[in-house]
Design an enzyme around this catalytic site. Sequence first.
Site, short mmCIF file in Angstrom:
data_model
loop_
_atom_site.label_atom_id
_atom_site.label_comp_id
_atom_site.label_asym_id
_atom_site.label_seq_id
_atom_site.Cartn_x
_atom_site.Cartn_y
_atom_site.Cartn_z
N ASP A 357 26.97 60.30 53.40
CA ASP A 357 26.71 59.03 52.74
C ASP A 357 27.65 58.87 51.54
O ASP A 357 27.84 59.82 50.76
CB ASP A 357 25.25 59.00 52.28
N GLU A 444 31.24 58.15 55.48
CA GLU A 444 31.17 56.77 55.04
C GLU A 444 32.23 56.67 53.95
O GLU A 444 32.00 57.04 52.80
CB GLU A 444 29.78 56.43 54.50
#
Length: 788
Positions: A357, A444
């Site tokens: 993330d 990401e």
Amino acid sequence: MHTEAGFPLPLGASWNEATGAVNFAVYSSSATSMFLCLSTPADHALGRLTREIAFDPIVNRTGDTWHLAVVGLDSNLLYGFKVEPCGTSFSEPDGGTAGAKPRSHVLLDPHARTVVNGRTRFGQLGPQDIEYGSPGVYGTGPTWPLTLATLPHAAPAEPFDWEGDRPLGRPMEDLVIYEMHVRGFTAHTSSGVGAPGTYSGVIEKLDYLQDLGISAVELLPIHEFNELEYYDGGSPARYNFWGYSTLAFQAPMARYAASDAATEFKQLVKACHQRGIEVILDVVFNHTAEGSEAGPTLSFRGLDNTTYYMLAPGGQCYNYSGCGNTLNCNHPVVSAFILDCLRTWVLDFHVDGFRFDLGSILTRAPSMWIRPKGCGGGGKHEDAARGEAAGARMSGATSPPPPQGPRHMDAGAGSATGTPLSDPGLIEAISTDPVLARTKLIAEAWDCGGLVQVGAFPHHAGRWSEWNGRFRDAARAFLKGSPGAHAGAFAAALCASPDVFLHAAPEGDWWGRGLGAAWRGGRGPAASVNLVTAHDGFSLADLVAYNEKHNEANGEGGRDGETHNLSWNCGEEGPTRDPGVAGLRARQARNHAAALLLAQGVPMLVQGDEYGHSKGGNNNTYCHDSPLNWLDWRAASADEGGLARFVRALLALRAAHPALREKGWRGGGDLVWHGPVAGEEPGWGEDGRFVAFSLPESDGGGLYVAFNAGHGAVTAALPARAGRVWEVALDSGRAPPFDVLTADSALSADQVHAVRAAGEPWRRAGVLPMLPYSCAVCVSVPDPLTSA
């Protein structure tokens, strides 16, 4: 019970079979004193400690690691730490310092494997009948009760039986990823599982994913977090449902389990592997649950604030995560900690990969602090001097002033704090670590500080794939018929974005043409993880039903959530009874699914999108433990709109045709672009609303895939092939069940034959009629007339 010196490694609590001792080892460069806190289950329920044991700073310290072995501990005890920090360089809201927080906090071990806080069910409040804040009572309230770790036990008589399980090692290009939430998958009463919202509940429903055609699950965070972080007793209650606020990075979320969390999660991984499904964890190494400098002191902040967090000279947290703090990832100690965590999940739990993330935070330069003389790490002479000073103070004699806290060092790691690094040490360490050598790594590749590295994330010879936000934007813009020249970008997206992952960066890409230039280009299609939706943002059903977000229920006045959604409500906002609007939405949902699942690269389907789950236009449902985020098994089973059947057919088509999941890029002749007129390419300009391509296959067959994003119907010319004809397999323009021309429980073989017979004149003419906003897939088959 007695204590021994112990060992500095491994960090955390570990069982020593030879001595019968539990060894405790914890890092803190800024502590002047360290204490082991022990609590019986009965005392823990009252928020109290049973015993504190001091670490001797000479015997129980090696470098910056404090260690202590204790023989004869009751295995039911829980443990944590207290520290006394060095100096008072500046004040924190709760009276701490830049280096650590004071002894009043009981701190969770960063290496905790199981976390206990008096709460056994998701959303359950902690003890409410104790006087938080009174002397000797720890925790700040029922939402943040005293949180401790369990002791390691001696080797169990019957260790977990993996039954020979090994990570599956599927090629990246063969994956179909299903982004899912462990609790949300079975929390709905319609799931019918024995323990809804748990790892075991997921196990009971894995056959659904296997039948759908899923080959990997990407689990939203399952590391221990506090779902009551936002809870204020209001209605509706606000929870941290998604879990992006980690408390313990090596502990499976306890309230996702019906029994022992570690065992139950292992059972889930094993069950997934038995069905050919890989397990990828969404990991949040960009921030922690401790929030900004005004946030709670739970673990990392109390042990070593300046090591674990990226801090400004005044002690304020950098906030590249958008969540209050930023983990100091490229500090050597923090990098080693992250590697330890990743290895734990691979070695102990057999997971197949990780999605990072806000992965770009892992590429930023750390903050570094100078530890002044007299502030720890000085060996026995410094420890003795501290002891003498303390004795002098106790006797009333004059003594030197206490040591000051750490001092910020600008560019202490060679670059200013937060600067993106061209070759960050943490990423290199993860990429080359022997234990992680065969795991999937997905970034990401952006963060909340404006750093976007898509296409040029430091991938180390292609070890990393990336979420491709360009795919999402290109597909949405083209398929809704947005004004402008979007056909070219959509075509590139269908090819896994070679403009992003194969070629050099364009003008204006400051990262890809600057520090990230060495990482730009030369990668294969599997570098692109394609998505049209994700957990944050509109669901697929809402993408085609809402022009605007409707986030009022989040309690933030509608200010939260993305405003640039490239969505289209097809003529009416929200629920509709208009059959024309409903029909157009059904086509558009199928069009997006087809673009996702028929493109090169790695597709990621989001939980519930396969049957058209709606969140009522809320595009940021992070705080709802409710049907907004729960898969509705009645709706999934009924599949009244036929979308799940269409998605299942797309996935079957992808599995049956290797041409849709190539390892390398397709060159000229291998992929041919078509416009609606024979022999012409699509219109790439402002008016281009039709894109089609054909893919030949080695057996003489092939595929023809067409998207009509225009307002009018199109009769598209099919490419001629000697001795072969095109057979329609899928057509979103047809009402279900005729949108999927496959004999199954919804459509008999006779019905399929009748539809094909009715379309025979079109086939013989070599044309394909298409409704506005529709897609179709044709398969090349031998011409029965020629064959006869």
